[in-house]
Design a protein around this motif. Sequence first.
Motif, PDB file in Angstrom:
ATOM      1  N   THR A 133       0.836  -1.201   0.000  1.00 14.06           N
ATOM      2  CA  THR A 133       0.000   0.000   0.000  1.00 14.06           C
ATOM      3  C   THR A 133       0.864   1.241   0.000  1.00 14.06           C
ATOM      4  O   THR A 133       1.967   1.253   0.537  1.00 14.06           O
ATOM      5  CB  THR A 133      -0.924   0.022   1.235  1.00 14.06           C
ATOM      6  OG1 THR A 133      -0.128  -0.021   2.431  1.00 14.06           O
ATOM      7  CG2 THR A 133      -1.872  -1.170   1.223  1.00 14.06           C
ATOM      8  N   SER A 134       0.362   2.300  -0.608  1.00 11.59           N
ATOM      9  CA  SER A 134       1.075   3.573  -0.630  1.00 11.59           C
ATOM     10  C   SER A 134       0.789   4.356   0.643  1.00 11.59           C
ATOM     11  O   SER A 134      -0.176   4.082   1.367  1.00 11.59           O
ATOM     12  CB  SER A 134       0.667   4.386  -1.864  1.00 11.59           C
ATOM     13  OG  SER A 134      -0.736   4.555  -1.909  1.00 11.59           O
ATOM     14  N   ALA A 135       1.616   5.345   0.901  1.00 12.40           N
ATOM     15  CA  ALA A 135       1.496   6.130   2.134  1.00 12.40           C
ATOM     16  C   ALA A 135       0.294   7.067   2.075  1.00 12.40           C
ATOM     17  O   ALA A 135      -0.094   7.561   1.006  1.00 12.40           O
ATOM     18  CB  ALA A 135       2.775   6.941   2.353  1.00 12.40           C
ATOM     19  N   GLU A 136      -0.288   7.333   3.236  1.00 12.49           N
ATOM     20  CA  GLU A 136      -1.343   8.337   3.354  1.00 12.49           C
ATOM     21  C   GLU A 136      -0.701   9.711   3.529  1.00 12.49           C
ATOM     22  O   GLU A 136       0.302   9.856   4.225  1.00 12.49           O
ATOM     23  CB  GLU A 136      -2.243   8.028   4.546  1.00 12.49           C
ATOM     24  CG  GLU A 136      -3.038   6.745   4.423  1.00 12.49           C
ATOM     25  CD  GLU A 136      -3.930   6.514   5.623  1.00 12.49           C
ATOM     26  OE1 GLU A 136      -3.952   7.387   6.519  1.00 12.49           O
ATOM     27  OE2 GLU A 136      -4.606   5.484   5.665  1.00 12.49           O
ATOM     28  N   ILE A 137      -1.298  10.706   2.879  1.00  7.38           N
ATOM     29  CA  ILE A 137      -0.786  12.078   2.938  1.00  7.38           C
ATOM     30  C   ILE A 137      -1.781  12.943   3.702  1.00  7.38           C
ATOM     31  O   ILE A 137      -2.989  12.886   3.449  1.00  7.38           O
ATOM     32  CB  ILE A 137      -0.573  12.651   1.523  1.00  7.38           C
ATOM     33  CG1 ILE A 137       0.424  11.790   0.744  1.00  7.38           C
ATOM     34  CG2 ILE A 137      -0.099  14.098   1.585  1.00  7.38           C
ATOM     35  CD1 ILE A 137       0.529  12.166  -0.721  1.00  7.38           C
ATOM     36  N   HIS A 138      -1.251  13.743   4.623  1.00  9.11           N
ATOM     37  CA  HIS A 138      -2.099  14.647   5.403  1.00  9.11           C
ATOM     38  C   HIS A 138      -1.522  16.062   5.325  1.00  9.11           C
ATOM     39  O   HIS A 138      -0.311  16.259   5.506  1.00  9.11           O
ATOM     40  CB  HIS A 138      -2.181  14.201   6.857  1.00  9.11           C
ATOM     41  CG  HIS A 138      -2.666  12.793   7.028  1.00  9.11           C
ATOM     42  ND1 HIS A 138      -3.992  12.446   6.941  1.00  9.11           N
ATOM     43  CD2 HIS A 138      -1.988  11.635   7.261  1.00  9.11           C
ATOM     44  CE1 HIS A 138      -4.122  11.142   7.127  1.00  9.11           C
ATOM     45  NE2 HIS A 138      -2.920  10.624   7.307  1.00  9.11           N
ATOM     46  N   MET A 139      -2.408  17.026   5.066  1.00  8.68           N
ATOM     47  CA  MET A 139      -1.996  18.429   5.008  1.00  8.68           C
ATOM     48  C   MET A 139      -3.219  19.283   5.325  1.00  8.68           C
ATOM     49  O   MET A 139      -4.245  19.194   4.638  1.00  8.68           O
ATOM     50  CB  MET A 139      -1.431  18.767   3.624  1.00  8.68           C
ATOM     51  CG  MET A 139      -0.531  19.974   3.594  1.00  8.68           C
ATOM     52  SD  MET A 139       0.223  20.181   1.942  1.00  8.68           S
ATOM     53  CE  MET A 139       1.596  21.238   2.371  1.00  8.68           C
ATOM     54  N   ASN A 140      -3.130  20.072   6.365  1.00  7.57           N
ATOM     55  CA  ASN A 140      -4.273  20.857   6.822  1.00  7.57           C
ATOM     56  C   ASN A 140      -4.372  22.162   6.026  1.00  7.57           C
ATOM     57  O   ASN A 140      -3.876  23.204   6.449  1.00  7.57           O
ATOM     58  CB  ASN A 140      -4.149  21.139   8.322  1.00  7.57           C
ATOM     59  CG  ASN A 140      -5.404  21.769   8.896  1.00  7.57           C
ATOM     60  OD1 ASN A 140      -6.490  21.668   8.307  1.00  7.57           O
ATOM     61  ND2 ASN A 140      -5.270  22.421  10.035  1.00  7.57           N
ATOM     62  N   ASP A 175       2.878   5.595   6.678  1.00  3.46           N
ATOM     63  CA  ASP A 175       3.035   4.396   5.863  1.00  3.46           C
ATOM     64  C   ASP A 175       3.003   3.177   6.759  1.00  3.46           C
ATOM     65  O   ASP A 175       3.632   3.158   7.820  1.00  3.46           O
ATOM     66  CB  ASP A 175       4.354   4.452   5.084  1.00  3.46           C
ATOM     67  CG  ASP A 175       4.521   3.263   4.162  1.00  3.46           C
ATOM     68  OD1 ASP A 175       3.756   3.143   3.203  1.00  3.46           O
ATOM     69  OD2 ASP A 175       5.414   2.446   4.417  1.00  3.46           O
ATOM     70  N   ASP A 176       2.265   2.151   6.327  1.00  8.72           N
ATOM     71  CA  ASP A 176       2.115   0.948   7.144  1.00  8.72           C
ATOM     72  C   ASP A 176       3.444   0.248   7.405  1.00  8.72           C
ATOM     73  O   ASP A 176       3.627  -0.384   8.441  1.00  8.72           O
ATOM     74  CB  ASP A 176       1.161  -0.031   6.467  1.00  8.72           C
ATOM     75  CG  ASP A 176      -0.277   0.464   6.472  1.00  8.72           C
ATOM     76  OD1 ASP A 176      -0.583   1.342   7.305  1.00  8.72           O
ATOM     77  OD2 ASP A 176      -1.074   0.002   5.641  1.00  8.72           O
ATOM     78  N   CYS A 177       4.368   0.373   6.464  1.00  9.41           N
ATOM     79  CA  CYS A 177       5.621  -0.382   6.578  1.00  9.41           C
ATOM     80  C   CYS A 177       6.731   0.450   7.216  1.00  9.41           C
ATOM     81  O   CYS A 177       7.254   0.104   8.263  1.00  9.41           O
ATOM     82  CB  CYS A 177       6.055  -0.871   5.202  1.00  9.41           C
ATOM     83  SG  CYS A 177       7.492  -1.969   5.238  1.00  9.41           S
ATOM     84  N   SER A 178       7.070   1.560   6.581  1.00  7.35           N
ATOM     85  CA  SER A 178       8.224   2.334   7.040  1.00  7.35           C
ATOM     86  C   SER A 178       7.851   3.448   8.010  1.00  7.35           C
ATOM     87  O   SER A 178       8.730   4.102   8.561  1.00  7.35           O
ATOM     88  CB  SER A 178       8.957   2.939   5.838  1.00  7.35           C
ATOM     89  OG  SER A 178       8.096   3.774   5.089  1.00  7.35           O
ATOM     90  N   THR A 181       6.558   8.958  -1.582  1.00  6.24           N
ATOM     91  CA  THR A 181       7.141   7.703  -2.052  1.00  6.24           C
ATOM     92  C   THR A 181       7.658   6.928  -0.845  1.00  6.24           C
ATOM     93  O   THR A 181       8.519   7.423  -0.115  1.00  6.24           O
ATOM     94  CB  THR A 181       8.289   7.960  -3.038  1.00  6.24           C
ATOM     95  OG1 THR A 181       7.830   8.794  -4.111  1.00  6.24           O
ATOM     96  CG2 THR A 181       8.818   6.655  -3.602  1.00  6.24           C
ATOM     97  N   ASP A 182       7.115   5.732  -0.627  1.00  5.95           N
ATOM     98  CA  ASP A 182       7.528   4.968   0.543  1.00  5.95           C
ATOM     99  C   ASP A 182       8.769   4.132   0.242  1.00  5.95           C
ATOM    100  O   ASP A 182       9.292   4.134  -0.877  1.00  5.95           O
ATOM    101  CB  ASP A 182       6.379   4.110   1.084  1.00  5.95           C
ATOM    102  CG  ASP A 182       5.963   2.992   0.133  1.00  5.95           C
ATOM    103  OD1 ASP A 182       6.747   2.645  -0.776  1.00  5.95           O
ATOM    104  OD2 ASP A 182       4.859   2.453   0.308  1.00  5.95           O
ATOM    105  N   ALA A 183       9.237   3.411   1.246  1.00  4.04           N
ATOM    106  CA  ALA A 183      10.486   2.664   1.125  1.00  4.04           C
ATOM    107  C   ALA A 183      10.400   1.544   0.098  1.00  4.04           C
ATOM    108  O   ALA A 183      11.428   1.101  -0.419  1.00  4.04           O
ATOM    109  CB  ALA A 183      10.881   2.097   2.488  1.00  4.04           C
ATOM    110  N   SER A 184       9.191   1.097  -0.217  1.00  2.00           N
ATOM    111  CA  SER A 184       9.019   0.034  -1.205  1.00  2.00           C
ATOM    112  C   SER A 184       8.804   0.571  -2.612  1.00  2.00           C
ATOM    113  O   SER A 184       8.615  -0.208  -3.550  1.00  2.00           O
ATOM    114  CB  SER A 184       7.830  -0.863  -0.812  1.00  2.00           C
ATOM    115  OG  SER A 184       8.063  -1.483   0.426  1.00  2.00           O
ATOM    116  N   GLY A 185       8.831   1.908  -2.757  1.00  2.83           N
ATOM    117  CA  GLY A 185       8.658   2.506  -4.076  1.00  2.83           C
ATOM    118  C   GLY A 185       7.221   2.805  -4.447  1.00  2.83           C
ATOM    119  O   GLY A 185       6.959   3.278  -5.565  1.00  2.83           O
ATOM    120  N   ASN A 186       6.273   2.554  -3.544  1.00  5.93           N
ATOM    121  CA  ASN A 186       4.884   2.898  -3.822  1.00  5.93           C
ATOM    122  C   ASN A 186       4.704   4.408  -3.783  1.00  5.93           C
ATOM    123  O   ASN A 186       5.197   5.076  -2.868  1.00  5.93           O
ATOM    124  CB  ASN A 186       3.948   2.237  -2.801  1.00  5.93           C
ATOM    125  CG  ASN A 186       4.058   0.723  -2.817  1.00  5.93           C
ATOM    126  OD1 ASN A 186       3.959   0.106  -3.862  1.00  5.93           O
ATOM    127  ND2 ASN A 186       4.276   0.133  -1.648  1.00  5.93           N
TER     128      ASN A 186
END
Length: 211
Positions: A101-108, A128-131, A187-192
């Motif tokens: 899964t790709s990372a979730e992005i948050h910006m207020n 990110d669930d992994c990193s 971009t997470d550590a797995s390239g997603n």
Amino acid sequence: SLNNQCPDCSVIAPSSVVEGSKDVVLDGSNSSDPDGDDLSYLRMQTGGPVDVDLIDFDEPIAFFDAPEGMCGEIFDFVLTVTDEHGESSSCLAEVEVTDGTSAEIHMNVPDTMTSRYRKVSFTATTQDDCSGEADVEFVNYRCYKDYPWDDRQPNRNRASGCSIEGSTISFRTLSAFTVHSWTVRATDASGNVSDKDYTLRIVPRRSGRRR
């Protein structure tokens, strides 16, 4: 037999699979015996933080399901093939579980802000669930989107005092009836890769006069 030779063990398996993958194949069907003997098969899991269910563990081809929440973990499986005379050989398969899964992005960022000659900043955070976190960059940034002189984009960027530092974007809200827009890319550590678009419209201040 005194001339009996040990069988040749061979296993084909993916080096990595996405967490949650079903029916990951451990293929030992290419194993052979120099003497032409029939072979028996036995697999054991020898590494990994949790045990997985090995389906058809005593067949030429076995399967397992990659567990969820184990990204970055490596699971080891040893195949032992034995001929009719009890001679055996073993081989190892290592399968890494990767992030699916790709990372979730948050910006207020509000929909609108009033025009003032002041600097505002917005910082993007990721989960990110992994990193845990992901690398952040800003792409497709346009300040003063509704400004009529499209060929003067660099000047408009400079006039708004736009700056990007790490995961923070800053600019001045000095002109009403304009729109700032940008995209945050993580971009997470797995390239997603995940993208999230933001738009901020600058509106005029209300007059403080009373009748």
